[in-house]
Design a protein around this motif. Structure first.
Motif, PDB file in Angstrom:
ATOM      1  N   ASP A  22       0.841  -1.189   0.000  1.00 16.82           N
ATOM      2  CA  ASP A  22       0.000   0.000   0.000  1.00 16.82           C
ATOM      3  C   ASP A  22       0.879   1.243   0.000  1.00 16.82           C
ATOM      4  OD1 ASP A  22      -2.573  -1.274   0.170  1.00 16.82           O
ATOM      5  OD2 ASP A  22      -2.062  -1.793   2.234  1.00 16.82           O
ATOM      6  N   THR A  23       0.704   2.065  -1.019  1.00 16.66           N
ATOM      7  CA  THR A  23       1.406   3.335  -1.077  1.00 16.66           C
ATOM      8  C   THR A  23       0.421   4.441  -0.760  1.00 16.66           C
ATOM      9  OG1 THR A  23       0.924   3.650  -3.420  1.00 16.66           O
ATOM     10  CG2 THR A  23       2.972   2.475  -2.870  1.00 16.66           C
ATOM     11  N   ALA A  24       0.930   5.619  -0.484  1.00 14.79           N
ATOM     12  CA  ALA A  24       0.045   6.752  -0.203  1.00 14.79           C
ATOM     13  C   ALA A  24      -0.862   7.014  -1.402  1.00 14.79           C
ATOM     14  CB  ALA A  24       0.871   7.987   0.138  1.00 14.79           C
ATOM     15  N   GLU A  25      -0.315   6.910  -2.600  1.00 14.27           N
ATOM     16  CA  GLU A  25      -1.106   7.159  -3.811  1.00 14.27           C
ATOM     17  C   GLU A  25      -2.234   6.135  -3.966  1.00 14.27           C
ATOM     18  OE1 GLU A  25       2.285   6.986  -3.831  1.00 14.27           O
ATOM     19  OE2 GLU A  25       2.651   9.128  -4.006  1.00 14.27           O
ATOM     20  N   SER A  26      -1.926   4.860  -3.732  1.00 10.25           N
ATOM     21  CA  SER A  26      -2.959   3.831  -3.883  1.00 10.25           C
ATOM     22  C   SER A  26      -4.028   3.973  -2.809  1.00 10.25           C
ATOM     23  CB  SER A  26      -2.343   2.433  -3.845  1.00 10.25           C
ATOM     24  OG  SER A  26      -1.849   2.126  -2.548  1.00 10.25           O
ATOM     25  N   LEU A  27      -3.626   4.394  -1.618  1.00  6.38           N
ATOM     26  CA  LEU A  27      -4.604   4.571  -0.536  1.00  6.38           C
ATOM     27  C   LEU A  27      -5.470   5.804  -0.745  1.00  6.38           C
ATOM     28  CD1 LEU A  27      -2.356   3.538   2.476  1.00  6.38           C
ATOM     29  CD2 LEU A  27      -4.258   2.239   1.516  1.00  6.38           C
ATOM     30  N   VAL A  28      -4.911   6.855  -1.325  1.00 11.17           N
ATOM     31  CA  VAL A  28      -5.713   8.039  -1.641  1.00 11.17           C
ATOM     32  C   VAL A  28      -6.799   7.665  -2.645  1.00 11.17           C
ATOM     33  CG1 VAL A  28      -5.667  10.274  -2.834  1.00 11.17           C
ATOM     34  CG2 VAL A  28      -3.976   9.772  -1.088  1.00 11.17           C
ATOM     35  N   ALA A  29      -6.449   6.821  -3.594  1.00 14.69           N
ATOM     36  CA  ALA A  29      -7.395   6.414  -4.634  1.00 14.69           C
ATOM     37  C   ALA A  29      -8.442   5.425  -4.130  1.00 14.69           C
ATOM     38  CB  ALA A  29      -6.636   5.801  -5.805  1.00 14.69           C
ATOM     39  N   ASN A  30      -8.183   4.757  -3.015  1.00 12.77           N
ATOM     40  CA  ASN A  30      -9.094   3.739  -2.500  1.00 12.77           C
ATOM     41  C   ASN A  30      -9.427   4.034  -1.033  1.00 12.77           C
ATOM     42  OD1 ASN A  30     -10.474   1.453  -1.786  1.00 12.77           O
ATOM     43  ND2 ASN A  30      -8.958   0.024  -2.583  1.00 12.77           N
TER      44      ASN A  30
END
Length: 80
Positions: A22-30
């Motif tokens: 989990d990256t910050a970018e993937s978590l922002v999107a989900n």
């Protein structure tokens, strides 16, 4: 940035620790995944690891504060 992630992943794999997916970018999107990761980090931070919990914190900050390019423009101060 990609080089840092690859090096970090290789180092964690060599140490036997799980590689954070989990990256910050993937978590922002989900947002649902972000909520789940934040809950898991709160319950057992050591199991989730610093990298994942830090990514969740950064994603939460980005979702709350935005990208810093907000639409708010203050009115000029009145001239007396």
């Amino acid at each position: 940035m990609k080089h840092i992630i690859i090096i970090t992943a290789a180092a964690l794999t060599a140490c036997g620790q799980p590689v954070p997916t989990d990256t910050a970018e993937s978590l922002v999107a989900n947002p649902e995944r972000l909520k789940e990761v934040r809950r898991l980090c709160k319950e057992d931070h050591s199991k989730m690891g610093d990298a994942t919990c830090n990514a969740a914190a950064e994603a939460f900050r980005r979702r709350f504060m935005g990208d810093g390019k907000g639409k708010y423009t203050p009115q000029p101060a009145p001239q007396d």
